[in-house]
Design a protein around this motif. Sequence first.
Motif, PDB file in Angstrom:
ATOM      1  N   ASP A  67      56.704  41.649  96.661  1.00  0.00           N
ATOM      2  CA  ASP A  67      57.544  42.084  95.616  1.00  0.00           C
ATOM      3  C   ASP A  67      57.068  42.831  94.519  1.00  0.00           C
ATOM      4  N   LEU A  68      55.789  42.898  94.397  1.00  0.00           N
ATOM      5  CA  LEU A  68      55.066  44.018  93.535  1.00  0.00           C
ATOM      6  C   LEU A  68      55.439  45.178  94.178  1.00  0.00           C
ATOM      7  N   VAL A  69      55.111  45.429  95.312  1.00  0.00           N
ATOM      8  CA  VAL A  69      55.188  46.624  95.976  1.00  0.00           C
ATOM      9  C   VAL A  69      56.769  47.244  95.866  1.00  0.00           C
ATOM     10  N   MET A  70      57.562  46.352  95.997  1.00  0.00           N
ATOM     11  CA  MET A  70      59.028  46.850  96.204  1.00  0.00           C
ATOM     12  C   MET A  70      59.463  47.260  94.438  1.00  0.00           C
ATOM     13  N   LEU A  71      58.893  46.553  93.597  1.00  0.00           N
ATOM     14  CA  LEU A  71      59.240  46.692  92.087  1.00  0.00           C
ATOM     15  C   LEU A  71      58.459  48.311  91.887  1.00  0.00           C
ATOM     16  N   VAL A  72      57.380  48.372  92.386  1.00  0.00           N
ATOM     17  CA  VAL A  72      56.669  49.574  92.074  1.00  0.00           C
ATOM     18  C   VAL A  72      57.506  50.552  92.569  1.00  0.00           C
ATOM     19  N   ILE A  73      57.632  50.628  93.763  1.00  0.00           N
ATOM     20  CA  ILE A  73      58.127  51.800  94.531  1.00  0.00           C
ATOM     21  C   ILE A  73      59.465  52.033  94.080  1.00  0.00           C
ATOM     22  N   SER A  74      60.276  50.948  93.716  1.00  0.00           N
ATOM     23  CA  SER A  74      61.670  51.218  93.306  1.00  0.00           C
ATOM     24  C   SER A  74      61.695  52.095  92.095  1.00  0.00           C
ATOM     25  N   CYS A  75      60.793  52.065  91.293  1.00  0.00           N
ATOM     26  CA  CYS A  75      60.802  52.465  89.874  1.00  0.00           C
ATOM     27  C   CYS A  75      59.800  53.878  89.890  1.00  0.00           C
ATOM     28  N   LEU A  76      59.453  54.526  90.869  1.00  0.00           N
ATOM     29  CA  LEU A  76      58.699  55.662  90.740  1.00  0.00           C
ATOM     30  C   LEU A  76      59.700  56.857  90.613  1.00  0.00           C
ATOM     31  N   ARG A  77      59.157  58.037  89.947  1.00  0.00           N
ATOM     32  CA  ARG A  77      59.999  59.002  89.584  1.00  0.00           C
ATOM     33  C   ARG A  77      60.580  59.700  90.768  1.00  0.00           C
ATOM     34  N   GLU A  78      61.679  60.522  90.314  1.00  0.00           N
ATOM     35  CA  GLU A  78      62.482  61.093  91.392  1.00  0.00           C
ATOM     36  C   GLU A  78      61.661  61.850  92.381  1.00  0.00           C
ATOM     37  N   GLU A  79      60.441  62.705  91.768  1.00  0.00           N
ATOM     38  CA  GLU A  79      59.867  63.412  92.686  1.00  0.00           C
ATOM     39  C   GLU A  79      59.108  62.635  94.136  1.00  0.00           C
ATOM     40  N   TYR A  80      59.065  61.306  93.990  1.00  0.00           N
ATOM     41  CA  TYR A  80      58.710  60.512  95.067  1.00  0.00           C
ATOM     42  C   TYR A  80      59.665  59.822  95.802  1.00  0.00           C
ATOM     43  N   ASN A  81      61.233  60.339  95.716  1.00  0.00           N
ATOM     44  CA  ASN A  81      62.141  59.710  96.506  1.00  0.00           C
ATOM     45  C   ASN A  81      62.053  59.726  98.036  1.00  0.00           C
ATOM     46  N   GLY A  82      61.451  60.910  98.525  1.00  0.00           N
ATOM     47  CA  GLY A  82      61.309  61.163  99.972  1.00  0.00           C
ATOM     48  C   GLY A  82      60.396  60.086 100.468  1.00  0.00           C
ATOM     49  N   LEU A  83      59.190  59.814  99.516  1.00  0.00           N
ATOM     50  CA  LEU A  83      58.148  58.935 100.077  1.00  0.00           C
ATOM     51  C   LEU A  83      58.701  57.455  99.928  1.00  0.00           C
ATOM     52  N   LYS A  84      59.418  57.114  98.810  1.00  0.00           N
ATOM     53  CA  LYS A  84      60.081  55.631  98.691  1.00  0.00           C
ATOM     54  C   LYS A  84      60.592  55.012 100.041  1.00  0.00           C
ATOM     55  N   SER A  85      61.469  55.659 100.697  1.00  0.00           N
ATOM     56  CA  SER A  85      62.049  55.131 101.974  1.00  0.00           C
ATOM     57  C   SER A  85      61.075  54.916 103.103  1.00  0.00           C
ATOM     58  N   THR A  86      60.126  55.999 103.123  1.00  0.00           N
ATOM     59  CA  THR A  86      58.887  55.983 104.067  1.00  0.00           C
ATOM     60  C   THR A  86      58.133  54.681 103.985  1.00  0.00           C
ATOM     61  N   LEU A  87      57.808  54.546 102.587  1.00  0.00           N
ATOM     62  CA  LEU A  87      56.740  53.367 102.276  1.00  0.00           C
ATOM     63  C   LEU A  87      57.634  51.811 102.536  1.00  0.00           C
ATOM     64  N   LEU A  88      58.854  51.941 102.175  1.00  0.00           N
ATOM     65  CA  LEU A  88      59.730  50.633 102.580  1.00  0.00           C
ATOM     66  C   LEU A  88      59.871  50.372 103.622  1.00  0.00           C
ATOM     67  N   ALA A  89      60.087  51.308 104.830  1.00  0.00           N
ATOM     68  CA  ALA A  89      60.257  51.156 106.269  1.00  0.00           C
ATOM     69  C   ALA A  89      59.169  51.019 107.014  1.00  0.00           C
ATOM     70  N   ARG A  90      58.109  51.099 106.271  1.00  0.00           N
ATOM     71  CA  ARG A  90      56.892  50.841 107.106  1.00  0.00           C
ATOM     72  C   ARG A  90      56.579  49.535 107.900  1.00  0.00           C
ATOM     73  N   SER A  91      56.307  49.646 109.176  1.00  0.00           N
ATOM     74  CA  SER A  91      55.946  48.370 109.799  1.00  0.00           C
ATOM     75  C   SER A  91      54.276  48.267 110.323  1.00  0.00           C
TER      76      SER A  91
END
Length: 150
Positions: A82-106
């Motif tokens: 939950d902490l990871v999801m909160l932190v990733i979701s509120c990163l600045r726009e410059e991290y938008n490409g990284l957000k989906s990569t981090l959230l989709a990781r398995s």
Amino acid sequence: MVITSTIYEASFHYVQGTTSRDLWFALEQAYASNNSSREYTLKTQLLRIEMTGDETPIAYLNRAQEYAVALDNIGEPIKDKDLVMLVISCLREEYNGLKSTLLARSPPIVFNELHGHLSDHDFLFHKNIPAPTMVPQAFTTSTGVSSGLH
């Protein structure tokens, strides 16, 4: 008494009792973090966390972690995912490409891995910014014009 000698004058009205145990209990009741108001404040701050425009990734992650640790200290731990999801979701726009990569990781990314990923992203992001064009001094004349060597 040692306890009363370390208390600010403004806090004396909280210090009621004749024994050290009484004094300690009174201070704990007044300042202890394990009450519903403190829990509400910490959870609200964590839910509203955003990476500000000039904030470094490490400062942002440290701020989020401080809220999580404070919640854990009052007996209200937040799940790492939950902490990871909160932190990733509120990163600045410059991290938008990284957000989906981090959230989709398995397997899912854990909080302690975020710093490395954000640091790598910053290095690559800033590395791709074009450097100022400079002509090496060996190829210029005394007037600063290129000597035409190719």
